[in-house]
Design an enzyme around this catalytic site. Structure first.
Site, short mmCIF file in Angstrom:
data_model
loop_
_atom_site.label_atom_id
_atom_site.label_comp_id
_atom_site.label_asym_id
_atom_site.label_seq_id
_atom_site.Cartn_x
_atom_site.Cartn_y
_atom_site.Cartn_z
CD GLU A 30 -3.07 -0.53 0.10
OE1 GLU A 30 -3.13 -0.22 -1.10
OE2 GLU A 30 -3.63 -1.53 0.57
CB SER A 124 -10.41 0.36 -7.83
OG SER A 124 -9.24 0.66 -7.15
CG ASP A 170 -6.36 1.39 -7.71
OD1 ASP A 170 -5.67 0.65 -6.98
OD2 ASP A 170 -6.77 2.51 -7.35
C1 GLA Z 1 -5.36 4.31 -4.08
C2 GLA Z 1 -4.65 4.67 -5.38
C3 GLA Z 1 -3.59 3.61 -5.72
C4 GLA Z 1 -2.66 3.37 -4.55
C5 GLA Z 1 -3.46 3.13 -3.27
C6 GLA Z 1 -2.58 3.02 -2.07
O1 GLA Z 1 -6.11 3.16 -4.25
O2 GLA Z 1 -5.59 4.75 -6.44
O3 GLA Z 1 -2.87 4.03 -6.86
O4 GLA Z 1 -1.76 4.42 -4.38
O5 GLA Z 1 -4.41 4.16 -3.04
O6 GLA Z 1 -1.81 1.88 -2.15
#
Ligand code: GLA
Length: 391
Positions: A30, A124, A170
């Site tokens: 993350e 997402s 994502d």
């Molecule tokens: C969100 C962003 C990803 C990533 C996560 C954290 O989901 O869209 O690109 O940075 O946070 O891991």
């Protein structure tokens, strides 16, 4: 893919394209994607679905069942965002904008959007909608766009058109996942590797629990964390005289231990999260290879601690959900997933305990917070599917 009857009801003809774009969950890794590190997400069996047919004029007519709203976009002339940036319609305008700019000239189309992927829950939905629209509109227009390019396009639309700062995890997970596997992505080389999870064979399941706290990247301190990582890297370059450091990916724990006391404590903590999280991703991949799920679970728990204490992107609600899950009999690992500040947790649970887990966690969470959590049992699934229908 099931056909959709309501497309015909709404637009008076049959669709020629059906698209299924999944959501994603991140098992581990993350806030490492925009630091050029490693991530290990997978697509889930919750989808945004699209049915579409071309039009002979230069117009998009798109209806979202969830928003109960129809929009029209004229493809000739200026295409810019309208109203609230995060509105679903701006994602559609953004895809038309990107395709036109790239000379992937889009054709006019009628498009219907529906699905069961929760919106704003950290699964997402925005990236899923964008990837679904790019897949649908490019197929209608006769363009073949490689998945990695689609993913970069979806990221660009998020960053530049709807002004939500996101990394690339994502979009790649949604574009490239395979059923039953997680996707190891090296965010520097963009190399991908499918890592079989073999959950069924080991009597394990993944449960995603939605905290009920909506998460909005544009509103959250996500962009501040990106800046802090840049600042931390900049300071380390100066302190170590090592100008070859290009991202926190290049920083080792040994380097941090040696020079960390010269960093502002906050910048030290941000760097420590990224460095240790990258290590945890690689350790998870190796533990999965050994079917050592105890270790996978421990690494998930450690990841949560690091996100809570070092990266400070959790909150009391996410911590409570994770704590309840970790205390629940049999749970191997639990952590927040996604950007943080709300959204979902991901939990590794014995399949035999699913009933008690999905009953107990929301009940205990409601007792302690008065909020309603929803638990979803999710399957690691394949990525974006675009199907051309033959008449
Ligand atoms: C969100 C962003 C990803 C990533 C996560 C954290 O989901 O869209 O690109 O940075 O946070 O891991």
């Amino acid at each position: 893919m099931a056909n959709d009857i309501s497309f015909k009801e709404r637009f008076g003809r049959e669709p020629t394209i059906l698209t299924r774009s999944p959501g994603r969950v991140n098992l581990i890794g993350e806030h490492t994607d925009y630091n050029m590190g490693f991530v290990l997400p997978f697509a889930i069996d919750k989808y945004i679905k699209l049915a579409a047919a071309p039009r002979s004029d230069r117009k998009l007519r798109i209806h979202s069942e969830r928003a109960d709203e129809t929009i029209e976009v004229k493809l000739d002339g200026h295409i810019g965002p309208l109203g609230e940036l995060s509105n679903w319609a701006n994602h559609a305008r953004g895809v038309a904008w990107w395709m036109s700019q790239q000379q992937y000239t889009p054709v006019g189309a009628d498009i219907l959007i529906w699905g069961d992927l929760p919106v704003g829950a950290g699964l997402s939905s925005s990236a899923s909608l964008l990837m679904g629209l790019i897949g649908t509109m490019s197929a209608l227009s006769g363009w073949t766009i490689p998945r990695a390019e689609m993913a970069r396009a979806a990221q660009k639309i998020e960053n530049d058109f709807v002004e939500a700062p996101t990394g690339i995890m994502d979009q790649i997970a949604i574009g490239m996942s395979e059923p039953g596997s997680a996707l190891l992505l090296d965010c520097r080389s963009m190399a991908t590797h499918h890592v079989p999870l073999n959950l069924d064979a080991h009597g394990l399941s993944i449960v995603v629990v939605n905290s009920g706290i909506a998460r909005d990247l544009a509103e959250s301190p996500y962009a501040r964390r990106q800046k802090e990582c840049e600042a931390s890297l900049g300071a380390l370059k100066v302190i170590t005289y090592d100008l070859s450091l290009q991202s926190l990916r290049d920083v080792s724990m040994e380097m941090l231990t040696r020079h960390g006391s010269k960093l502002y404590p906050t910048l030290y903590k941000r760097a420590r999260h990224v460095v240790t999280e990258n290590e945890r991703v690689l350790q998870t991949v190796s533990a999965l290879g050994d079917s050592d799920f105890e270790t996978v679970g421990r690494l998930m728990n450690d990841s949560h601690d690091s996100l809570k204490n070092d990266f400070e992107v959790s909150n009391a609600f996410m911590d409570k959900l994770v704590e309840l899950a970790q205390d629940e009999e049999g749970t191997l690992g639990a952590r927040m997933t996604g950007g943080g500040f709300g959204g979902c947790t991901v939990n590794l649970v014995p399949t035999a305990n699913l009933r008690s887990f999905t009953r107990n966690i929301p009940r205990r969470y409601a007792e302690e917070t008065s909020l309603h959590a929803r638990a979803y049992i999710v399957k690691p699934s394949g990525g974006l599917e675009v199907e051309a229908l033959t008449a």
